[in-house]
Structure formats: structure tokens, C-alpha cells
Design a protein around this motif. Structure first.
Motif, short mmCIF file in Angstrom:
data_model
loop_
_atom_site.label_atom_id
_atom_site.label_comp_id
_atom_site.label_asym_id
_atom_site.label_seq_id
_atom_site.Cartn_x
_atom_site.Cartn_y
_atom_site.Cartn_z
N ILE A 1 39.77 -43.68 -45.62
CA ILE A 1 40.17 -44.76 -44.72
C ILE A 1 40.04 -44.22 -43.31
O ILE A 1 40.73 -43.27 -42.94
N ARG A 2 39.14 -44.80 -42.54
CA ARG A 2 38.89 -44.32 -41.18
C ARG A 2 40.03 -44.71 -40.24
O ARG A 2 40.54 -43.90 -39.51
N LYS A 3 40.38 -46.03 -40.28
CA LYS A 3 41.49 -46.50 -39.44
C LYS A 3 41.88 -47.90 -39.87
O LYS A 3 41.14 -48.59 -40.56
N VAL A 4 43.07 -48.29 -39.43
CA VAL A 4 43.56 -49.65 -39.63
C VAL A 4 43.97 -50.19 -38.27
O VAL A 4 44.39 -49.43 -37.40
N SER A 5 43.85 -51.49 -38.09
CA SER A 5 44.14 -52.09 -36.77
C SER A 5 45.63 -52.05 -36.46
O SER A 5 46.01 -51.92 -35.30
N THR A 6 46.45 -52.20 -37.50
CA THR A 6 47.90 -52.18 -37.32
C THR A 6 48.54 -51.87 -38.67
O THR A 6 47.92 -52.08 -39.71
N PHE A 7 49.77 -51.37 -38.65
CA PHE A 7 50.47 -51.09 -39.89
C PHE A 7 51.25 -52.30 -40.39
O PHE A 7 51.92 -52.23 -41.41
N ALA A 8 51.15 -53.40 -39.67
CA ALA A 8 51.69 -54.68 -40.14
C ALA A 8 50.53 -55.47 -40.74
O ALA A 8 49.37 -55.22 -40.44
N THR A 9 50.84 -56.40 -41.59
CA THR A 9 49.78 -57.22 -42.17
C THR A 9 49.81 -58.62 -41.60
O THR A 9 50.88 -59.09 -41.23
N PRO A 10 48.67 -59.26 -41.49
CA PRO A 10 47.35 -58.79 -41.89
C PRO A 10 46.82 -57.70 -40.94
O PRO A 10 47.17 -57.67 -39.76
N SER A 11 45.98 -56.84 -41.50
CA SER A 11 45.39 -55.77 -40.70
C SER A 11 43.93 -55.58 -41.12
O SER A 11 43.56 -55.85 -42.26
N GLU A 12 43.15 -55.11 -40.17
CA GLU A 12 41.75 -54.82 -40.45
C GLU A 12 41.62 -53.35 -40.81
O GLU A 12 42.11 -52.48 -40.09
N TRP A 13 40.97 -53.07 -41.93
CA TRP A 13 40.75 -51.71 -42.40
C TRP A 13 39.29 -51.32 -42.21
O TRP A 13 38.39 -52.11 -42.52
N GLU A 14 39.06 -50.14 -41.72
CA GLU A 14 37.72 -49.58 -41.62
C GLU A 14 37.66 -48.42 -42.61
O GLU A 14 38.42 -47.45 -42.47
N VAL A 15 36.79 -48.53 -43.63
CA VAL A 15 36.77 -47.56 -44.72
C VAL A 15 35.35 -47.06 -45.00
O VAL A 15 34.37 -47.72 -44.67
N GLU A 16 35.29 -45.91 -45.65
CA GLU A 16 34.04 -45.36 -46.17
C GLU A 16 34.10 -45.51 -47.68
O GLU A 16 35.07 -45.07 -48.31
N THR A 17 33.10 -46.18 -48.25
CA THR A 17 33.06 -46.39 -49.70
C THR A 17 31.85 -45.67 -50.29
O THR A 17 31.01 -45.13 -49.55
N ASP A 18 31.74 -45.71 -51.60
CA ASP A 18 30.57 -45.14 -52.27
C ASP A 18 29.31 -45.94 -51.97
O ASP A 18 28.21 -45.51 -52.29
N ARG A 19 29.45 -47.09 -51.31
CA ARG A 19 28.31 -47.94 -50.96
C ARG A 19 28.11 -48.03 -49.45
O ARG A 19 27.37 -48.86 -48.98
N GLY A 20 28.81 -47.19 -48.70
CA GLY A 20 28.67 -47.17 -47.26
C GLY A 20 29.95 -47.57 -46.55
O GLY A 20 30.99 -47.80 -47.17
N GLU A 21 29.87 -47.64 -45.22
CA GLU A 21 31.03 -48.03 -44.42
C GLU A 21 31.19 -49.53 -44.42
O GLU A 21 30.21 -50.27 -44.48
N THR A 22 32.44 -49.98 -44.35
CA THR A 22 32.71 -51.41 -44.28
C THR A 22 34.07 -51.65 -43.64
O THR A 22 34.86 -50.72 -43.47
N ARG A 23 34.32 -52.89 -43.31
CA ARG A 23 35.61 -53.34 -42.79
C ARG A 23 36.06 -54.52 -43.62
O ARG A 23 35.25 -55.30 -44.10
N PHE A 24 37.36 -54.64 -43.76
CA PHE A 24 37.91 -55.80 -44.46
C PHE A 24 39.31 -56.07 -43.95
O PHE A 24 39.92 -55.23 -43.29
N ILE A 25 39.79 -57.26 -44.25
CA ILE A 25 41.14 -57.68 -43.85
C ILE A 25 42.07 -57.58 -45.05
O ILE A 25 41.79 -58.15 -46.11
N LEU A 26 43.16 -56.84 -44.89
CA LEU A 26 44.22 -56.79 -45.89
C LEU A 26 45.27 -57.81 -45.46
O LEU A 26 45.86 -57.69 -44.39
#
Length: 158
Positions: free
Chosen positions: A89-114
């Protein structure tokens, strides 16, 4: 239903669909492999399902198959299942939800909303499933084996 011992009569037709010829010589088109335990034991307990939903064969372990048949089944499973595995997990926009996550996966980098903490499910000891706002499931196979920053971020949400 038949039990597979060593060799499958399995191939693709001209349209790329899987064909399976059973012990009686009947050809089944559009066969779909399905994992019995996709997270806990992804290479064990594979069922070959007919187009009408009936089990045609059971494979105890993909490792028991010759390379050609194993490759066909693995390719079909990859095309059918989409569950990226989060490596870090590279970073998250905030520790409250909803938050945007920036992650490295086995299929490359991506962002998603939790959307909320309830979208992080504990599956087994150290294994997590995270659903993003679009319903895509991300797998963390072993949260304890992740880097320190990723573990700290996860701890804030768990």
C-alpha cells in the motif's frame, strides 16, 4: 462425474472455448474450470463444469496434470477470475472513510476508493479481501508479510 488421474482430453475449439472429452467419449464444449478453494488452496480442488452447470470432472491438484493441460486450465482461470493481489500500500488519502488507496498489485499500480472499514474482510489468519467502491475484490494473502508501511496503514483500518 469422473475423477482425473493424470491426463485430460482437454483442448480449445476454433472459437477459443474449452472442449473436454469424458471417459465415455462425449465431447463437452464451453467447459469452465472452477476453483473449490480460490483463496486457501487455489491449485487444489478444481472442478470442470459443463455449460449447463453440471460437474464433469474433478481435479485434486493442478500439479498432477501434464504441463499442456495445466496451462489451459490456468489460462482459463486467469481470464475468468479477476482478483488482483495487493503487494504493498503506497498511501491512502485519509484514515477516515471513504478514502482513496494507492496500491501496488500483482497486475501493476492502481487506485481505488474504500467506502468503509466493513469493506475489508478477514478471510483467514492474515488473509484479507478488500472491496473497492466498484465491487472489485482485492486480495491480501498475508498482511503480516507486507512491508512495515503497508502493515501500519492496514492496522489503522482494522
Amino acid at each position: 462425474m469422473s475423477e482425473i488421474q493424470t491426463v485430460l482430453d482437454l483442448r480449445r475449439n476454433a472459437f477459443g472455448k474449452l472442449l473436454f472429452v469424458d471417459a465415455e467419449g462425449t465431447t463437452h464444449e464451453g467447459v469452465v474450470p472452477v476453483r473449490a478453494f480460490p483463496i486457501a488452496a487455489p491449485d487444489e480442488g478444481i472442478s470442470l463444469i459443463s455449460i449447463d452447470g453440471h460437474e464433469l470432472a474433478w481435479i485434486d491438484s493442478l500439479q498432477q496434470l501434464p504441463a499442456a493441460q495445466r496451462s489451459l486450465i490456468e489460462e482459463e482461470l486467469r481470464n475468468r477470475e479477476f482478483m488482483p493481489e495487493i503487494r504493498s500500500i503506497r498511501k491512502v488519502s485519509t484514515f477516515a472513510t471513504p478514502s482513496e488507496w494507492e496500491v501496488e498489485t500483482d497486475r501493476g499500480e492502481t487506485r481505488f476508493i474504500l467506502r468503509g472499514e466493513e469493506d475489508i474482510r478477514r478471510v483467514a489468519d492474515g488473509t484479507l479481501l478488500i472491496a473497492d467502491s466498484h465491487g472489485v475484490q482485492f486480495l491480501i494473502r498475508n498482511r503480516y508479510g507486507m512491508d512495515r508501511i503497508s502493515r501500519r496503514i492496514l492496522d489503522r483500518f482494522l
